[in-house]
Motif scaffolding. Structure first.
Motif, short mmCIF file in Angstrom:
data_model
loop_
_atom_site.label_atom_id
_atom_site.label_comp_id
_atom_site.label_asym_id
_atom_site.label_seq_id
_atom_site.Cartn_x
_atom_site.Cartn_y
_atom_site.Cartn_z
N LEU A 87 0.82 -1.21 0.00
CA LEU A 87 0.00 0.00 0.00
C LEU A 87 0.86 1.27 0.00
O LEU A 87 2.00 1.24 0.47
CB LEU A 87 -0.90 0.01 1.24
N PRO A 88 0.33 2.35 -0.52
CA PRO A 88 1.04 3.63 -0.45
C PRO A 88 1.31 4.02 1.00
O PRO A 88 0.55 3.64 1.91
CB PRO A 88 0.06 4.61 -1.12
N LYS A 89 2.38 4.74 1.22
CA LYS A 89 2.76 5.15 2.56
C LYS A 89 1.63 5.93 3.23
O LYS A 89 1.05 6.84 2.63
CB LYS A 89 4.03 6.02 2.50
N GLY A 90 1.31 5.54 4.46
CA GLY A 90 0.27 6.23 5.20
C GLY A 90 -1.10 5.58 5.08
O GLY A 90 -1.99 5.87 5.88
N GLU A 91 -1.28 4.69 4.11
CA GLU A 91 -2.57 4.01 3.93
C GLU A 91 -2.59 2.74 4.76
O GLU A 91 -1.61 2.00 4.80
CB GLU A 91 -2.79 3.69 2.46
#
Length: 250
Positions: A109-113
């Motif tokens: 997943l994208p960073k922060g998700e």
């Protein structure tokens, strides 16, 4: 879009050459099976594609949808869409199945998700039901104390959850009785789509009774020496690999 292997040569760390010029293309939407005698390089091919550190690529190329896999680390290849189901799955003591798969998904997943826990477990349980796996396996350490059949089902569960672009299945049928084989095949077949390619490595035609390949290849002495349709597997079941003697250098 495809997984392309061109004139691939690879050795063990001690310099022993195993792959001696493998060329193969696996387009998305197709299932390719590789058969061949022991020591022909089948498992080595899958490990080299996935980035196993015990092998050295000396020449040739491996690209996935145009990306150079050989320039990627193992984890990068996995995140890019390569999945390898091992012939002998390893145990991971102290890490539960549910947490292991969740961590692998989180890494994509994208960073922060963050993964939604409720949706994750709903999806996980549905796939475990497909593979006839007891819910208690979510809390058990990865493959620890599992039977051979349970380990293979667990590998397929991981594949289904990770949804790779290309799945390499290294003798997934090894050690399975007929009932377990049917369940594993059902899991694999549920993943077949126009957006995914498969490479099945097997000694026996019986796996291909349940996972119908589009193409069958014979590997010997580090090379693919013959290719054909599904009927080639049936021929090999009847005649074996005696024809390889004719290909051996004098």
């Amino acid at each position: 879009m495809s997984l392309q292997i061109k004139d691939l040569h690879a050795t063990l760390e001690d310099g022993t050459e195993i792959l001696k010029g493998v060329t193969l293309e696996i387009p998305k939407g197709e299932v390719h099976a590789i058969m061949g005698p022991n020591g022909s390089g089948k498992s080595t091919l899958s490990k080299v594609i996935s980035g196993h550190e015990g092998y050295v690529v000396t020449s040739g190329s491996v690209t996935m949808d145009g990306e150079n896999l050989l320039e990627m680390e193992v984890d990068e290849r996995s995140r890019a869409g390569i999945f390898l189901a091992f012939q002998y799955p390893s145990e991971v003591p102290g890490v539960s199945n549910a947490n292991f798969i969740r961590a692998a998904l989180q890494a994509r997943l994208p960073k922060g998700e963050e993964i939604d826990a409720v949706a994750y477990y709903k999806h996980l349980y549905s796939k475990m039901d497909l593979l006839e796996m007891d819910r208690k396996f979510t809390a058990r350490a990865v493959n620890e104390g599992f039977s051979g059949g349970e380990k293979k089902r667990n590998e397929i569960l991981q594949m289904i959850m990770l949804e790779p672009k290309y799945a390499l299945l290294d003798e997934t049928d090894s050690g399975l009785d007929i009932d377990a084989l049917k369940i594993v095949a059902k899991g694999v077949n549920s993943m077949r789509s126009e957006d995914r390619g498969f490479l099945l490595i097997t000694h026996y035609q019986r796996l291909l009774d349940y996972i119908k390949p589009d193409h069958v290849h014979v590997m010997s002495a580090g090379r693919i020496v013959r290719s054909g349709g599904p009927e080639l597997a049936l021929e090999l079941e009847e005649t074996g690999y005696d024809f390889l003697k004719e290909l051996a250098p004098a």
